[in-house]
Motif scaffolding. Sequence first.
Motif, PDB file in Angstrom:
ATOM      1  N   UNK A  85       0.814  -1.199   0.000  1.00  7.34           N
ATOM      2  CA  UNK A  85       0.000   0.000   0.000  1.00  7.34           C
ATOM      3  C   UNK A  85       0.845   1.245   0.000  1.00  7.34           C
ATOM      4  N   UNK A  86       0.807   1.989   1.117  1.00  6.06           N
ATOM      5  CA  UNK A  86       1.451   3.298   1.160  1.00  6.06           C
ATOM      6  C   UNK A  86       2.977   3.215   1.118  1.00  6.06           C
ATOM      7  N   UNK A  87       3.581   2.267   1.886  1.00  9.80           N
ATOM      8  CA  UNK A  87       5.044   2.238   1.952  1.00  9.80           C
ATOM      9  C   UNK A  87       5.661   1.855   0.620  1.00  9.80           C
ATOM     10  N   UNK A  88       5.027   0.933  -0.116  1.00  8.90           N
ATOM     11  CA  UNK A  88       5.470   0.631  -1.465  1.00  8.90           C
ATOM     12  C   UNK A  88       6.615  -0.355  -1.577  1.00  8.90           C
ATOM     13  N   UNK A  89       7.516  -0.361  -0.604  1.00 13.29           N
ATOM     14  CA  UNK A  89       8.679  -1.247  -0.650  1.00 13.29           C
ATOM     15  C   UNK A  89       8.910  -1.837   0.738  1.00 13.29           C
ATOM     16  N   UNK A  90       9.641  -2.946   0.772  1.00 15.58           N
ATOM     17  CA  UNK A  90      10.062  -3.509   2.056  1.00 15.58           C
ATOM     18  C   UNK A  90      11.120  -2.595   2.648  1.00 15.58           C
ATOM     19  N   UNK A  91      10.886  -2.143   3.873  1.00 16.58           N
ATOM     20  CA  UNK A  91      11.844  -1.268   4.561  1.00 16.58           C
ATOM     21  C   UNK A  91      12.554  -2.091   5.632  1.00 16.58           C
ATOM     22  N   UNK A  92      13.832  -2.317   5.416  1.00 14.69           N
ATOM     23  CA  UNK A  92      14.601  -3.151   6.337  1.00 14.69           C
ATOM     24  C   UNK A  92      14.562  -2.600   7.753  1.00 14.69           C
ATOM     25  N   UNK A  93      14.572  -1.275   7.904  1.00 12.23           N
ATOM     26  CA  UNK A  93      14.591  -0.688   9.238  1.00 12.23           C
ATOM     27  C   UNK A  93      13.295  -0.955   9.991  1.00 12.23           C
ATOM     28  N   UNK A  94      12.158  -1.023   9.271  1.00 15.14           N
ATOM     29  CA  UNK A  94      10.875  -1.330   9.906  1.00 15.14           C
ATOM     30  C   UNK A  94      10.856  -2.786  10.364  1.00 15.14           C
ATOM     31  N   UNK A  95      11.380  -3.675   9.529  1.00 13.21           N
ATOM     32  CA  UNK A  95      11.477  -5.091   9.895  1.00 13.21           C
ATOM     33  C   UNK A  95      12.445  -5.266  11.066  1.00 13.21           C
ATOM     34  N   UNK A  96      13.502  -4.483  11.085  1.00  7.79           N
ATOM     35  CA  UNK A  96      14.469  -4.555  12.188  1.00  7.79           C
ATOM     36  C   UNK A  96      13.814  -4.189  13.519  1.00  7.79           C
ATOM     37  N   UNK A  97      12.917  -3.210  13.493  1.00  4.98           N
ATOM     38  CA  UNK A  97      12.215  -2.846  14.724  1.00  4.98           C
ATOM     39  C   UNK A  97      11.349  -4.000  15.197  1.00  4.98           C
ATOM     40  N   UNK A  98      10.662  -4.657  14.274  1.00  6.89           N
ATOM     41  CA  UNK A  98       9.848  -5.818  14.665  1.00  6.89           C
ATOM     42  C   UNK A  98      10.727  -6.916  15.252  1.00  6.89           C
ATOM     43  N   UNK A  99      11.869  -7.139  14.658  1.00 12.63           N
ATOM     44  CA  UNK A  99      12.783  -8.166  15.159  1.00 12.63           C
ATOM     45  C   UNK A  99      13.258  -7.838  16.573  1.00 12.63           C
TER      46      UNK A  99
END
Length: 467
Positions: free
Chosen positions: A419-433
């Motif tokens: 949707x809005x983000x458009x791409x996989x953002x590694x930093x967002x995934x890093x926060x989840x991790x």
Amino acid sequence: MESEQRKQAVALIQQALPSLEWTLQSAKVKRLSRDFHWFSPVLKRQLEDKQADAVVKPLNQEQLRQLVAACVEHKLPLILRGGATGNYGQLVPLEGGILVDMTGFNQVCELGDGTVRAQAGIRLADIEAQTRPSGWELRCMPSTYRLASLGGLYGGGFGGIGSINYGPLGAPGNVLGIKVMTMEAEPRVLTVPAPQALLLHHAYGSNGIVLEVELALAPAHRWIERLDVFDNFIDALDYANALARSPGLVKRQIALFAAPIPSYFSHLNGNYRASQHAVISVVAQESEGLGDGILATFNGEAAIRQTAEDAREANASLMEYCWNHTTLHALKIDNTLTYLQTAFDYSKYREQIISMAEYFGDEVISHIEFLRDNDGNITASGLQLVRYSSDDRLNEIMEIFRKNEVKINNPHVFQIEDGKQGVVRTEVVSVKNALDPNGLLNPGKLRGWEIRDQLEIDNDPLLLTER
């Protein structure tokens, strides 16, 4: 985890935490597992059979901490619910689990000089009710501000009313920090300042449990709400654009509606003809005279004028006809409609709006919101109404916009990156991790989590070890 295993886990957690407010009746749980994703015929089909196994409403941080620890122990998904006014299925559980009603977290924690810190479950209108007496108001809020929660805006919202001045919520300076709880066996509560805090913004509550948000405020004004009408679409567009681009005119909201959208505003019918185009503006009382002069320049006529006090007395603000409230009003009249979310190029948005309106005619009806982007440029975004015929045609329409250099924030998908983000953002995934290492928060919504092994994960994405 299979359905029967989840039910057993829920039963064990309920036995361990009987003092929490539990909802277990399937029909009520299903109702609470819904937002306004049905604006999209695609999401309505895809999410129809999805729901939580139970709903819990914690009333304080300790109750929430106990619930989180229990869910981690039993490996049970946890999903956050605010006012349920979102449009993308953010809160709809894809893999069952416990839906957490956050509306018990509804207090203003601290009101400063131009700042406010409040709990995530508080309604946005309730924040303003407390800030206005001291001369401050929210910088931006959705048209659903009466029901929408602060945490819901943060987790899945954009900006809305006020964005003509301050840009979207995620623009630098609007959010000052957050307090977040981790999804761990021993949950931690962390204070995260901006800009790192924005790594949890618009992540659908998938990478951390936001407890509080600190916002910068705007000076409060006495606002005049207006609906002005035009016989010619270009006149209406140019009037709205002139308001947006007048730096000395104090405003809070500007929206353009091509005919027949104003005719869908059934409570306002009788104030104008069904064939007319409309502009809704919210302008400070001291600037209204300038607006009158601009209106005459573009052959417009005043249809509705009310003060903010009039709006409160009538329980009918014109702001609640803007942003995605427009879509709701239209769907009440014609449930075959759906909508788009488009972002025009700030350097040529006028030409793009005209070109797309002429190309699609009555199939895609212009609803345009004026705002500033993250860099401060005056620009426009569309929440166009679409006469839906098929998924294939809907995708064709979006592709035509893209080919004309208009960005699409696809509202017909439920994963964040699509949707809005458009791409996989590694930093967002890093926060989840870092904050949800077992992947239990709103599973299935963050596509990047599914490919985390292919990403260069940052073990300290919030820079917390340096503080």
